[in-house]
Design an enzyme around this catalytic site. Structure first.
Site, short mmCIF file in Angstrom:
data_model
loop_
_atom_site.label_atom_id
_atom_site.label_comp_id
_atom_site.label_asym_id
_atom_site.label_seq_id
_atom_site.Cartn_x
_atom_site.Cartn_y
_atom_site.Cartn_z
CD GLU A 20 -26.86 -14.39 17.44
OE1 GLU A 20 -25.94 -14.38 16.62
OE2 GLU A 20 -28.02 -14.01 17.19
NE ARG A 245 -15.66 -18.67 11.29
CZ ARG A 245 -16.82 -18.84 11.94
NH1 ARG A 245 -17.44 -20.00 11.94
NH2 ARG A 245 -17.37 -17.84 12.57
CE LYS A 255 -24.09 -20.26 16.56
NZ LYS A 255 -24.27 -19.26 17.59
P1 ATP Z 1 -21.89 -19.83 13.45
O1 ATP Z 1 -21.51 -19.15 12.17
O2 ATP Z 1 -21.65 -21.28 13.46
O3 ATP Z 1 -23.26 -19.46 13.91
P2 ATP Z 1 -20.88 -17.83 15.15
O4 ATP Z 1 -19.49 -17.30 15.11
O5 ATP Z 1 -21.95 -16.99 14.60
O6 ATP Z 1 -20.86 -19.26 14.51
P3 ATP Z 1 -21.27 -17.36 17.91
O7 ATP Z 1 -22.24 -17.95 18.84
O8 ATP Z 1 -21.42 -15.93 17.55
O9 ATP Z 1 -21.28 -18.23 16.60
O10 ATP Z 1 -19.79 -17.64 18.36
C1 ATP Z 1 -19.31 -17.64 19.68
C2 ATP Z 1 -17.81 -17.67 19.64
O11 ATP Z 1 -17.35 -18.88 19.02
C3 ATP Z 1 -17.25 -16.53 18.81
O12 ATP Z 1 -16.21 -15.93 19.55
C4 ATP Z 1 -16.76 -17.17 17.57
O13 ATP Z 1 -15.65 -16.51 17.08
C5 ATP Z 1 -16.42 -18.59 18.02
N1 ATP Z 1 -16.54 -19.54 16.90
C6 ATP Z 1 -17.64 -19.80 16.17
N2 ATP Z 1 -17.38 -20.69 15.20
C7 ATP Z 1 -16.08 -21.02 15.32
C8 ATP Z 1 -15.19 -21.89 14.61
N3 ATP Z 1 -15.59 -22.62 13.58
N4 ATP Z 1 -13.91 -21.97 15.03
C9 ATP Z 1 -13.49 -21.25 16.08
N5 ATP Z 1 -14.26 -20.42 16.78
C10 ATP Z 1 -15.54 -20.28 16.42
MG MG Z 2 -22.74 -15.24 15.27
#
Ligand code: ATP
Ligand code: MG
Length: 538
Positions: A20, A245, A255
């Site tokens: 995102e 994760r 984020k």
């Molecule tokens: P955050 O909570 O940090 O905003 P998010 O999952 O909302 O993380 P996205 O931009 O939606 O962030 O994630 C893009 C991809 O990265 C998704 O497929 C998500 O599963 C993966 N991802 C995000 N954080 C992690 C993590 N800590 N370990 C492994 N994969 C991750």
């Molecule tokens: Mg997200």
């Protein structure tokens, strides 16, 4: 996953990395990137970069660009660049299809009311009074939602599944919400936006994704993922796979919190070297090779785990060990005058560029009557077992001579401002001198040609206080996360460019900061110190 492939269930492998664009990528994303790209690579498949841009309020093109830069820097090139917003029209059409099939309805309940009626893990939910609206009424209301006739939150489109399902995700989840918000790509064209659980499976199917890899929290969403694919009559049938994760000790991996650090000015920017963002790690001096090796090591285990931050450090040391030139830098200088060295004379001494990699050759460094040493390599009244400089003691200057401390110069307040030493020409490095031994070897930089440099040393942004879990996030910030020192590096480093990496004798690995260096002064970020007791292979 590879079982499916070997059994021929899936012909081609198509994966996607779906960030995102609401912030910069962090080290957790690096794991997901490596996983998606390397999985496809292994089976000669494809990987798309798809921006999951369905939440316009938080998203921005700045993030879209930064994310692309980070993925490329990590060493991956996507097949197609896509945006969920490319599919808004099709997503809308599929929602209309659901309505026509009696599988979706417009609900007027408030978010609060919906929450109350959703039930709990042990209690079924209750049907909304609007659940049995006619198809025509639903079509009309949904069209008017799109046209912008209602205010944010006034209505949602919900899937009609089962309010009594043991899986709460299936209790008539929202598919569309109203948001009068400007979108960074579609502008003001849309007044409704699809929810993640609806947009994601359809986007995957449109792209022919075979393996939709996500983190474990989405395991309970998988039945909904499959429901959407089925009921929306998508011809491609992507499958969702979950992995754990990544969490790293002492490291913020969300984020939302990273953004808070930027917005509150705790750090300079998203790419501040203290940030666990990919751009922060890059600016600190991490290499793509080290990050990829790290991600490979932690693997795809489904088990939840917290990885020791020292493992990341292990991989950067491994990567730079044979690559980075080894030079001398004085971080906190104290001047030394070598009283028996001829005034006005300068000689050039040979120094190995990397004692573990002969191919890196030899450089010449100047030596003369005035040099800088590290302030803490001198003590006026040392404890026993202190082998560095103190009055009357002799040490080896790395690549040069033995010097002996003869006298100490102080200012009016009693601070040491200069040392007066003598050197012994017989002890020149490389001549095989065996006359006597000294226990300490210290580093130095010749004073007249030394290049001014700033050194930035880092500590974790968060204080390690797991025992104190209730503390407010901002109270857990380490006030000493950055220490800045002014010193000198060798003259042959005057042309160092942003992102050049060095090992400074005894201090560790450093990276030239690409943002702050000026012609008068180079700024170095410490990537990592030299030693750690940690070895993931042990
Ligand atoms: P955050 O909570 O940090 O905003 P998010 O999952 O909302 O993380 P996205 O931009 O939606 O962030 O994630 C893009 C991809 O990265 C998704 O497929 C998500 O599963 C993966 N991802 C995000 N954080 C992690 C993590 N800590 N370990 C492994 N994969 C991750
Ligand atoms: Mg997200």
């Amino acid at each position: 996953m590879s079982d499916d492939l070997q059994s021929g269930k899936v012909g081609e492998v198509i994966t996607r990395f779906p960030p995102e664009p609401n912030g910069y990528l962090h080290i957790g994303h690096a794991k997901s990137i490596c996983l998606n790209f390397e999985l496809a690579d292994e089976f000669k498949g494809k990987t798309n970069l798809r921006f999951d841009d369905t939440n316009p309020v938080k998203e921005d093109t700045e993030f879209v660009e930064a994310i692309q830069e980070d993925v490329r820097w990590l060493g991956f090139e996507w097949d197609d660049l896509r945006f969920a917003s490319d599919y808004f029209e099709e997503l809308y059409d599929r929602a209309v299809l659901l309505i026509k099939k009696g599988k979706a309805y417009v609900d007027d309940l408030t978010a609060e009311q919906m929450r109350e009626m959703r039930g709990t893990l042990t209690q079924p939910g209750q049907n909304s009074p609007h659940r049995d609206r006619s198809v025509d009424e639903n079509l009309d209301l949904f069209a008017r939602m799109r046209a912008g006739e209602f205010k944010d939150g006034e209505r949602v489109l919900r899937a009609k599944i089962d309010m009594a399902s043991p899986n709460i995700n299936l209790r008539d989840p929202a598919l569309y919400r109203i948001a009068h918000a400007h979108h960074h790509r579609t502008g003001d064209a849309w007044k409704i936006y699809p929810m993640y659980d609806y947009a994601h499976p359809i986007s995957d199917a449109i792209e022919g994704v075979t393996h939709s890899v996500c983190t474990l929290e989405f395991e309970d969403h998988r039945p909904l993922y499959d429901w959407v694919i089925e009921e929306c009559e998508m011809s491609a049938k992507p499958r969702q796979y979950e992995f754990a994760r990544l969490n790293v000790t002492n490291t913020i991996m969300s984020k939302r919190y990273l953004k808070m650090l930027v917005d509150k000015g705790v750090v300079e920017s998203w790419d501040d070297p203290r940030m666990p963002t990919i751009s922060g790690l890059r600016r600190k001096g991490f290499t793509p090779e080290a990050l990829r090796a790290f991600c490979r090591e932690i693997g795809v285990a489904r088990a939840y785990s917290v990885v020791d931050e020292r493992m990341l450090e292990f991989f950067i040391r491994e990567d730079l060990k044979l690559k980075a030139p080894r030079t001398m830098a004085v971080l906190d200088p104290l001047k030394v005058v070598i009283t028996n060295y001829p005034e006005g004379q300068t000689e050039l001494l040979d120094a190995e560029n990397n004692s573990e990699n002969e191919a890196m050759g030899i450089r010449q460094i100047p030596f003369s009557r005035e040099i800088y040493i590290e302030r803490d390599d001198f003590m006026e009244n040392p404890p026993s077992k202190y082998f560095r400089l103190f009055p009357g003691n002799e040490v080896r200057l790395k690549n040069a001579y033995f010097i002996k401390c003869e006298d100490v110069v102080k200012d009016a307040d009693g601070n040491v401002t200069e040392l007066r030493c003598t050197y012994d020409p017989e002890t020149k490095s490389g001549t095989g001198f065996t006359g006597r031994k000294v226990k300490g070897t210290i580093h130095w930089v010749e004073a007249s040609q030394a290049v001014p440099a700033e050194f930035r040393l880092f500590e974790p942004l968060l204080l390690d206080d797991e025992a104190d879990g209730d503390k407010e996030f901002l109270d857990r910030i380490n006030p000493n996360s950055l220490t800045t020192l002014q010193g000198f590096v060798e003259p042959n480093m005057k042309d160092a460019k942003g992102q050049d990496k060095f090992q400074f004798f005894r201090h560790g690995y450093f990276n030239v900061d690409p943002k702050h260096a000026t012609p008068e002064r180079i700024v170095f970020n410490r990537i990592v110190s030299l030693k750690s007791s940690f070895d993931p292979k042990a």
